[in-house]
Each structure stands twice: as C-alpha cells, then as structure tokens.
Design an enzyme around this catalytic site. Structure first.
Site, mmCIF file in Angstrom:
data_model
loop_
_atom_site.group_PDB
_atom_site.id
_atom_site.type_symbol
_atom_site.label_atom_id
_atom_site.label_comp_id
_atom_site.label_asym_id
_atom_site.label_seq_id
_atom_site.Cartn_x
_atom_site.Cartn_y
_atom_site.Cartn_z
ATOM 1 N N HIS A 30 -84.134 11.603 95.850
ATOM 2 C CA HIS A 30 -82.983 11.003 95.176
ATOM 3 C C HIS A 30 -82.331 11.956 94.178
ATOM 4 C CE1 HIS A 30 -85.975 9.706 91.995
ATOM 5 N NE2 HIS A 30 -84.949 10.025 91.213
ATOM 6 N N ASP A 52 -89.397 9.608 99.272
ATOM 7 C CA ASP A 52 -88.600 10.166 98.180
ATOM 8 C C ASP A 52 -89.039 11.593 97.819
ATOM 9 O OD1 ASP A 52 -86.509 10.128 96.377
ATOM 10 O OD2 ASP A 52 -87.702 9.266 94.752
ATOM 11 N N ASN A 94 -86.821 13.132 84.492
ATOM 12 C CA ASN A 94 -88.176 13.550 84.852
ATOM 13 C C ASN A 94 -88.421 13.475 86.353
ATOM 14 O OD1 ASN A 94 -89.276 12.548 81.773
ATOM 15 N ND2 ASN A 94 -90.269 14.323 82.704
ATOM 16 N N SER A 95 -87.522 12.829 87.071
ATOM 17 C CA SER A 95 -87.706 12.632 88.508
ATOM 18 C C SER A 95 -87.926 13.963 89.217
ATOM 19 C CB SER A 95 -86.486 11.940 89.115
ATOM 20 O OG SER A 95 -86.393 10.615 88.685
ATOM 21 N N ILE A 123 -95.068 -6.812 111.895
ATOM 22 C CA ILE A 123 -96.305 -7.328 111.305
ATOM 23 C C ILE A 123 -96.018 -8.145 110.054
ATOM 24 C CG2 ILE A 123 -97.850 -5.547 112.190
ATOM 25 C CD1 ILE A 123 -97.540 -4.046 109.552
#
Length: 484
Positions: A106, A136, A209-210, A269
């Site tokens: 992202h 991600d 911080n990602s 499922i």
C-alpha cells in the site's frame, strides 16, 4: 497459581535457582546503531490528471450561473487545470546488499515514481519488482554505487509474547525514528485478508511506519509493520506486523516470478460452529466446511463434495477456515498430497493434486436479492424451522430474481423471532439441501426435515444459496416457532 516445592535429601541439600526471565534491556543504542543503516524511507509520487476548469472532480460538467459575460464564460470553460502531484511517505528495509528493499504494497500502490532514501540522505529511484496485495508486501530494486548494508530475517515462529522488540521507520515523514515495546500477541486475525497472521506489538507505530521493520533484540527482522488500530489515526499501543515467515515466502516468489504462486483447491468454505458440528455428528467444531466445489478444479477431481468438512491437509490438522487457507496457499502447485474430510459421520482420505491460484482469483461476492414488499402468489409451500419455503418455478424465479439454473426451494418468509432470522437467513435465499438430501420441492424439504427429526439430531443442516455464494446453516430441529 504456582506453588513452591521443597525437596530434601539425606546429607545433600541443593537450592535450585528459579528460572528467571530475561531482564529488561538497559538501552537500545547498540542495537539501533547496528540496524539503522539498513532501514530506509520511501517517497512516492502519483500524478493526478489535469481537468478542464468547468469539470467537477467526478468528470461531470459544472453549470455556471446565468448572466456571466461570454468572455468570462469562454475563459472558464477553456482553462485547463494542470496535472497535480500527490506525495506519500513510508518505510522499508534492505534485505540484499545489491539493492533489494522490502516495504508494504500500500506504500507504493498506484505510484508513478518511487524513491528510496537511505539513512545518510542518499536518494535512489526504485523499480517495483513485484507486489502482493493479499499480504501487503512489495519488493523494490535500487542501483547503489556501493553495496548496501542488509538485515536478516529472524524466526517468527519462535517468537514469544512478552519479548522486547523495536520498530524503526519514518512516522509522519520525520525520518529514521525508533520506538520500543513488547510483543503483545501473535497469530492475530484482524479481518484484513484471508492470510491474516499478524504480530501485535505495543511499540509505537504511526502513519509512515508502514513497511518498516520490527526487530528482535538480536537485530533480526521479525516482522514488517503494516497496520495500526486507532480511532484517531495516531498510536494507541496497538500495532500489527506481518510475520517474517510469511514475508520471506512472498518475497521469494516475487523475486523469482514477479507474483506469488499459491496453491489452489477450488472450494468455497465456511467455519464449523457447534450447531453445525452437532448436525453432522462431530463432537467438537473443527475444520473447514465445503460449501461448494468448482467443477474441474483439484478438489472436484479428488472427489470432495459439498458438505464435507476438511479436517486435515498435507499432514496438518485443520482447526478452522483460516488454517486451511494458509495451508493450501503454502502448498506447491502440482504437488500430490492427501486431504482428509469428515463425511457421513466418519473420516475419509482423498488424494489431491494441488492447483495454482490465478493472480486475479477472488471469492465470489454474494448478490443478495432485494427484499420485496409483496409475497409471490405461489402454491405448494411448507412452514418449518421458522421458514416458509416455496417451489422454484417461472413465477418465483422472476419475482424474486433467482439464478436461472438454481434448484431447491426458495425462502418466501422468515419468522422474525426464529433462530433462522438470528442466523441471517433471508427472503430470497434458496435451500438446496437439507441434511444429506438434495431437494427440489417443498414436499421433499418437509420429508428431509422430518427425517432429520426422527434421526435424533438436535440440529438440522441447511445448504443455502444466496446469489452465486453458498453457505451451511444449522437450525434447531424442534424450534418453538415451528408451525404444525
């Protein structure tokens, strides 16, 4: 509660020193000095296309007030707004001295330009080698003039709750910032995706911080900081990191193939709860119940049927749907292995050759029929289990917008006070199977419900179709609201 135990021996007395946890570190300076050169800031630029001044943001034409002179009207309508640049900041870390950098997907998603900024301020244009939106994770490539300092991954499977960790990143664009804390929890499912397996930490993690690393005290990357939980957008002591084990698997595929290669069975499922377990003779709820099988896919070829509960795959016990998703995803495409299903009150082993998930494979989205204000005038209905069920014919198919080839009985009314309503069965749902019987008429539905009650089961299992999705719902066999 732990109780002390005293042990005495004739002529020999030994005082055993109690096992002590590692003390809190005196500081993190040495560790930070060691890892900081490997942590980078990431700057992205995205060009937002220009528009005509007379256009709204959604592309529609703005209506000018009447009475404006033609000169000004012509000037306004012909004036172009130049393209604008949108900037964003994130974090990352170096895993190879040649210039491989890991970050979150992202952070670089939709970016036209990505720049990696080293700790010493050096800036380098980066190429996106591969991205995986399901986990991600993204892999970037830069071309340094000299080898970079890389970090190593640690063993996230050996991580324990309570261990000290530090997070390094670029919060709010402030550059290299270090925060410390402990591992608050492991194996967290936060409903971010099908492969959730997050490390939770109270080390301060904020916007920016990602993509940054979460380090253990030995300087190894144990996770990639990815998500924060906050009502304000700031740190509240709950942050989540993608575990190193998962990151390494994804990075390896992205480096080799540019995309992640995951295993595939071709089944829908759902979770097994106690009510469903009771209805199929399981003592405790476990495994993943198969709601539908894709024709021609690996599970279909292996003989898996709708209503089976997958309890083992590739030698691993399957506790729930998430465990199955992760186990299958980790399996190598083309590999022959075994799965075990619960069927007809017993386990059954099936041989399966794992397929490969398509890059764009997604679970179908339920097309929930709209609620109607009138009930179709139909004959041949049955009232049971808090439901009124009618035959599927041309009339009901048209009035309730049912799929063309759908078979079973359609729910025309749900008692609002019933268990069926509590479990979200809706008007327009199709009951395709009751117990172990496929049904096509209200009479068959009644016979299947009666058979279930006579068998002594406390619950009756319904296979429900809603749009293109299927799910199983277990209802009490003798609800108070059943009509006679």
């Amino acid at each position: 509660m732990f109780k002390g135990i005293q042990i005495a021996a004739i002529a020999v007395f030994m005082a055993a020193a109690p096992a002590a946890a590692k003390p809190a570190p005196d500081g993190f300076a040495d560790l930070v000095e060691q890892v900081m050169p490997s942590v980078v800031n990431i700057s992205t630029t995205q060009e937002v296309g220009g528009t005509n001044a007379a256009e709204s943001d959604d592309g529609s034409e703005q209506q000018l007030p009447p009475g404006i002179p033609d000169f000004f009207r012509e000037f306004f309508e012909n004036r172009k707004i130049p393209p604008q640049e949108a900037h964003a900041m994130g974090s990352g870390f170096i895993i190879d001295a040649s210039g491989l950098v890991i970050t979150n997907n992202h952070v670089v998603d939709n970016a036209d330009k990505v720049v990696v900024i080293l700790n010493d301020g050096t800036e380098m244009d980066a190429e996106v080698l591969g991205r995986d939106r399901r986990t991600d994770i993204a892999v970037l490539k830069v071309k340094p003039v000299k080898p970079l300092q890389a970090v190593q991954f640690g063993d996230s499977d050996a991580l324990r709750v309570g261990e000290w960790v530090i997070a390094v990143g670029n919060p709010y664009g402030l550059g290299g910032t270090v925060t410390s804390g402990i591992v608050s929890a492991i194996d967290r499912d936060i409903n971010a995706g099908p492969y959730d397996d997050f490390i939770q930490t109270d080390a301060a993690i904020n916007q920016g911080n990602s993509g940054g690393p979460l380090f253990t005290m030995d300087g190894k990357v144990i996770g990639v900081n990815s998500v924060i939980y906050s009502r304000t957008g700031g740190n509240v002591g709950i942050g989540f990191s993608i575990p190193a084990r998962l990151v390494q698997r994804v990075v390896e595929d992205l480096r080799k193939h540019g995309q992640v290669q995951r295993g595939w069975l071709g089944v829908g499922i759902q979770q097994v709860d106690q009510a469903i377990a009771d209805s199929i003779g399981m003592k405790t709820p476990k495994g993943a119940m198969v709601t539908n099988v894709v024709e021609g896919d690996p599970a279909d070829k292996a003989g898996v049927k709708s209503g089976d509960v997958i309890v083992e795959f590739d030698g691993k016990e399957i506790a729930d749907t998430r465990a199955l998703l992760r186990a299958v995803a980790d399996a190598e495409a083309g590999r022959k292995t075994q799965l075990v299903v619960w069927r007809d009150g017993a386990k059954k082993a099936l041989a399966v050759q794992v397929g490969q998930m398509k890059a764009d494979e997604e679970a179908p989205v339920a097309d929930v029929p709209g609620q109607k204000s009138t009930t179709p005038a139909v004959s041949g209905t049955v009232d049971a289990l808090g439901l009124t069920m009618a035959a599927i014919n041309d009339e009901t198919r048209k009035q309730m917008q049912l799929p063309e080839k759908a078979t079973g009985v359609v729910v025309t009314k749900v008692d609002r006070m019933s268990e069926a309503a509590q479990k979200d069965i809706k008007r327009g749902d199709i009951i395709a199977r009751i117990g172990d019987r496929e049904i096509k008429t209200p009479a068959e539905a009644k016979a299947a419900i009666d058979a279930g009650k006579k068998s002594g089961r406390t619950t009756i299992l319904l296979r429900v179709r809603r749009g293109d999705n299927f799910l199983f719902v277990a209802l009490k066999a003798n609800p108070d609201k059943d009509k006679k």
